[in-house]
Design a protein around this motif. Structure first.
Motif, PDB file in Angstrom:
ATOM      1  N   GLY A  19      26.900  61.391  35.612  1.00 45.10           N
ATOM      2  CA  GLY A  19      27.055  60.499  35.455  1.00 45.10           C
ATOM      3  C   GLY A  19      27.909  59.932  34.427  1.00 45.10           C
ATOM      4  N   GLY A  20      28.866  60.277  33.971  1.00 50.35           N
ATOM      5  CA  GLY A  20      30.152  60.109  33.553  1.00 50.35           C
ATOM      6  C   GLY A  20      30.671  58.312  33.825  1.00 50.35           C
ATOM      7  N   PRO A  21      31.316  56.958  32.976  1.00 52.59           N
ATOM      8  CA  PRO A  21      32.364  56.517  33.878  1.00 52.59           C
ATOM      9  C   PRO A  21      33.178  56.970  35.293  1.00 52.59           C
ATOM     10  CG  PRO A  21      33.071  56.687  31.598  1.00 52.59           C
ATOM     11  CD  PRO A  21      31.406  57.827  31.956  1.00 52.59           C
ATOM     12  N   PRO A  22      33.641  56.300  35.692  1.00 53.35           N
ATOM     13  CA  PRO A  22      34.894  56.299  36.952  1.00 53.35           C
ATOM     14  C   PRO A  22      35.827  55.679  36.117  1.00 53.35           C
ATOM     15  CG  PRO A  22      33.838  54.443  37.475  1.00 53.35           C
ATOM     16  CD  PRO A  22      32.996  54.941  36.095  1.00 53.35           C
ATOM     17  N   GLY A  23      37.093  56.941  36.271  1.00 54.23           N
ATOM     18  CA  GLY A  23      38.568  55.552  35.335  1.00 54.23           C
ATOM     19  C   GLY A  23      39.331  55.335  36.254  1.00 54.23           C
ATOM     20  N   ASP A  24      40.243  54.916  36.002  1.00 54.21           N
ATOM     21  CA  ASP A  24      40.620  53.998  36.465  1.00 54.21           C
ATOM     22  C   ASP A  24      42.186  54.209  37.155  1.00 54.21           C
ATOM     23  OD1 ASP A  24      39.282  52.064  34.399  1.00 54.21           O
ATOM     24  OD2 ASP A  24      40.919  52.664  33.222  1.00 54.21           O
ATOM     25  N   LEU A  25      42.749  53.084  38.139  1.00 53.70           N
ATOM     26  CA  LEU A  25      43.776  53.705  39.215  1.00 53.70           C
ATOM     27  C   LEU A  25      44.887  52.571  38.827  1.00 53.70           C
ATOM     28  CD1 LEU A  25      45.119  53.982  41.989  1.00 53.70           C
ATOM     29  CD2 LEU A  25      44.333  52.941  42.660  1.00 53.70           C
ATOM     30  N   TYR A  26      45.699  53.090  38.475  1.00 53.38           N
ATOM     31  CA  TYR A  26      47.253  52.581  38.085  1.00 53.38           C
ATOM     32  C   TYR A  26      48.346  52.514  38.936  1.00 53.38           C
ATOM     33  CZ  TYR A  26      45.990  52.828  33.108  1.00 53.38           C
ATOM     34  OH  TYR A  26      44.687  52.351  32.071  1.00 53.38           O
ATOM     35  N   VAL A  27      48.700  51.342  39.520  1.00 55.52           N
ATOM     36  CA  VAL A  27      49.312  51.056  40.346  1.00 55.52           C
ATOM     37  C   VAL A  27      50.398  50.995  40.077  1.00 55.52           C
ATOM     38  CG1 VAL A  27      50.306  50.034  42.877  1.00 55.52           C
ATOM     39  CG2 VAL A  27      47.727  49.645  42.403  1.00 55.52           C
ATOM     40  N   GLN A  28      51.829  51.572  40.374  1.00 59.61           N
ATOM     41  CA  GLN A  28      53.063  51.841  39.402  1.00 59.61           C
ATOM     42  C   GLN A  28      54.406  51.142  40.508  1.00 59.61           C
ATOM     43  OE1 GLN A  28      54.486  55.320  37.578  1.00 59.61           O
ATOM     44  NE2 GLN A  28      55.534  54.390  36.482  1.00 59.61           N
ATOM     45  N   VAL A  29      54.546  50.153  40.388  1.00 65.86           N
ATOM     46  CA  VAL A  29      55.677  49.595  41.007  1.00 65.86           C
ATOM     47  C   VAL A  29      57.311  50.430  41.382  1.00 65.86           C
ATOM     48  CG1 VAL A  29      56.957  47.431  41.516  1.00 65.86           C
ATOM     49  CG2 VAL A  29      54.733  47.008  41.055  1.00 65.86           C
ATOM     50  N   HIS A  30      57.588  50.570  42.637  1.00 60.48           N
ATOM     51  CA  HIS A  30      59.006  50.995  42.405  1.00 60.48           C
ATOM     52  C   HIS A  30      60.126  49.883  43.300  1.00 60.48           C
ATOM     53  CE1 HIS A  30      58.032  54.604  40.575  1.00 60.48           C
ATOM     54  NE2 HIS A  30      57.288  54.215  41.067  1.00 60.48           N
ATOM     55  N   ILE A  31      60.674  49.301  42.962  1.00 59.48           N
ATOM     56  CA  ILE A  31      62.068  48.150  43.914  1.00 59.48           C
ATOM     57  C   ILE A  31      62.641  48.820  44.442  1.00 59.48           C
ATOM     58  CG2 ILE A  31      62.602  45.976  43.563  1.00 59.48           C
ATOM     59  CD1 ILE A  31      61.345  45.257  41.033  1.00 59.48           C
ATOM     60  N   LYS A  32      62.706  48.852  46.388  1.00 62.45           N
ATOM     61  CA  LYS A  32      63.525  49.197  47.035  1.00 62.45           C
ATOM     62  C   LYS A  32      65.692  49.129  46.659  1.00 62.45           C
ATOM     63  CE  LYS A  32      60.096  49.215  50.577  1.00 62.45           C
ATOM     64  NZ  LYS A  32      59.834  48.512  52.197  1.00 62.45           N
ATOM     65  N   PRO A  33      66.185  49.569  46.718  1.00 59.54           N
ATOM     66  CA  PRO A  33      67.301  48.956  46.420  1.00 59.54           C
ATOM     67  C   PRO A  33      67.393  47.433  47.619  1.00 59.54           C
ATOM     68  CG  PRO A  33      67.766  50.720  46.622  1.00 59.54           C
ATOM     69  CD  PRO A  33      66.213  50.891  46.878  1.00 59.54           C
TER      70      PRO A  33
END
Length: 375
Positions: free
Chosen positions: A241-255
């Motif tokens: 019953g605990g709350p869900p965690g978060d999702l972190y979308v980490q950005v990587h930029i192509k050369p």
């Protein structure tokens, strides 16, 4: 010696609430516990007296009998047996837990087996143009969903989870370390407080199964390498019953084929011919917003930088866009024809007649070399 009145022992009125009684006992327990008073022989006596008073007044049934009949109304033998356990007083860790357990989530009745879900990270690779202008995309991530077979209970159809016999449903067990008693997650039920004698075949008793879900992610304009976009509540589901965690979308930029990014600024190399460098001229260069023209002055040297203000990227936390820096590279021609070689030889011969005028940097460098060897 006649026993003192239990209310007098704890220093509370006869109409004191359960919370007032508990607070009074906490204070006395910390004051008189023998572990804290090794040089005071009366400390143990005071501690036992406070503990006995608390055990009676904290129990509604015993308190009612005591209020009506006094000391004769309570079972003295049972009371003394409880008080005499573990050498007459509980370990200091037990008192520590009684006093601070509700603060740290390890006290009686606490929900220490309820945990927030873990945060997740998703690596998203994007183009420089997408980072500059922002865009919206959809991603698929693995997650855990309630098992449809057992409806999340973890038990096989027709059976029920049972209370864990190791922790008796508390989700925690006590481990003694010196004078302290520390609560740890139950090794058998892993904090759930229940076990599955007949687990669900689909989820193996966990109540959850792997699942793929699709999420929409809005990438703001100006994001840079390593920036993260947070999707609240889209991480791992909570436990019990605990709350869900978060999702972190980490950005990587192509050369990029043309530009290199430096925070909000952009850099690019601008190759020009020897003729353009010597005579000057207009050249067209690309920018993220389209093409732009630069006027190259005559006698431009390799390495010169042209700055186009506002042609960089406006960062997420910036008020104005950065600049575009174009670095000149004078290109030596290749695959020359016979006529081109002939003209270059003629050009070189003319130039050598007045090196100081036509090649001042070369003349200066040669003078320095000569001084080095002659000095």
């Amino acid at each position: 010696m006649a026993k003192r009145d239990f209310y007098e022992v704890l220093g509370v009125n006869r109409d004191a609430s359960e919370e007032d009684i508990k607070k009074a006992y906490r204070k006395l327990a910390m004051k008189w516990h023998p572990d804290r008073n090794p040089d005071n022989p009366k400390a143990e006596e005071h501690f036992k007296e406070a503990k006995e008073a608390y055990e009676v007044l904290s129990d509604a049934q015993k308190r009612g009998a005591y209020d009506q009949y006094g000391h004769a109304g309570v079972d003295q033998q049972a009371g003394m047996a409880g008080a005499g356990a573990a050498g007459g007083f509980g370990g200091f860790g037990d008192i520590f837990n009684d006093i601070f357990g509700d603060i740290f989530g390890g006290g009686r009745g606490g929900r220490s087996n309820v945990f927030r879900g873990a945060d997740l990270r998703y690596n998203l690779e994007i183009a420089l143009e997408q980072a500059a202008h922002g865009f919206e995309t959809r991603i698929r991530i693995p997650t855990m969903a309630p098992c449809e077979t057992c409806h999340g209970s973890g038990a096989k159809a027709g059976t029920q989870p049972q209370t864990c016999p190791t922790c008796r449903g508390a989700g925690q067990v006590r481990v003694s370390q010196g004078p302290f008693s520390i609560a740890q997650t139950c090794p058998r039920c892993h904090g759930a407080g229940k076990i599955m004698p007949h687990p669900c075949a689909t989820c193996g008793g966990s109540g959850r199964v792997k699942h793929q879900k699709t999420l929409s992610v809005k990438i703001p304009a100006g994001v840079d390498e390593g920036d993260r976009v947070r999707l609240s509540g889209e991480g791992e589901p909570g436990v019990n019953g605990g709350p869900p965690g978060d999702l972190y979308v980490q950005v990587h930029i192509k050369p990029h084929a043309v530009f290199q990014r430096d925070h909000d600024d952009l850099h690019c190399e601008m190759p020009i011919s020897i003729a353009t460098a010597a005579l000057g001229g207009d050249i067209e260069i690309p920018t993220l917003e389209g093409s732009a023209r630069i006027k190259v002055p005559a006698e431009t040297q390799s390495g010169k930088t042209f700055r186009l203000r506002g042609k960089g990227i406006k960062g997420v936390r910036s008020h104005t866009p950065g600049d575009l820096f174009c670095h000149v590279v004078v290109e030596t021609p290749v695959s020359l024809t016979s006529r081109q070689k002939e003209l270059l030889h003629e050009f070189e011969a003319i130039s050598q007649k007045d090196v100081a005028r036509h090649n001042p940097r070369s003349k200066s460098w040669l003078d320095k070399v000569r001084e080095f060897f002659e000095g």
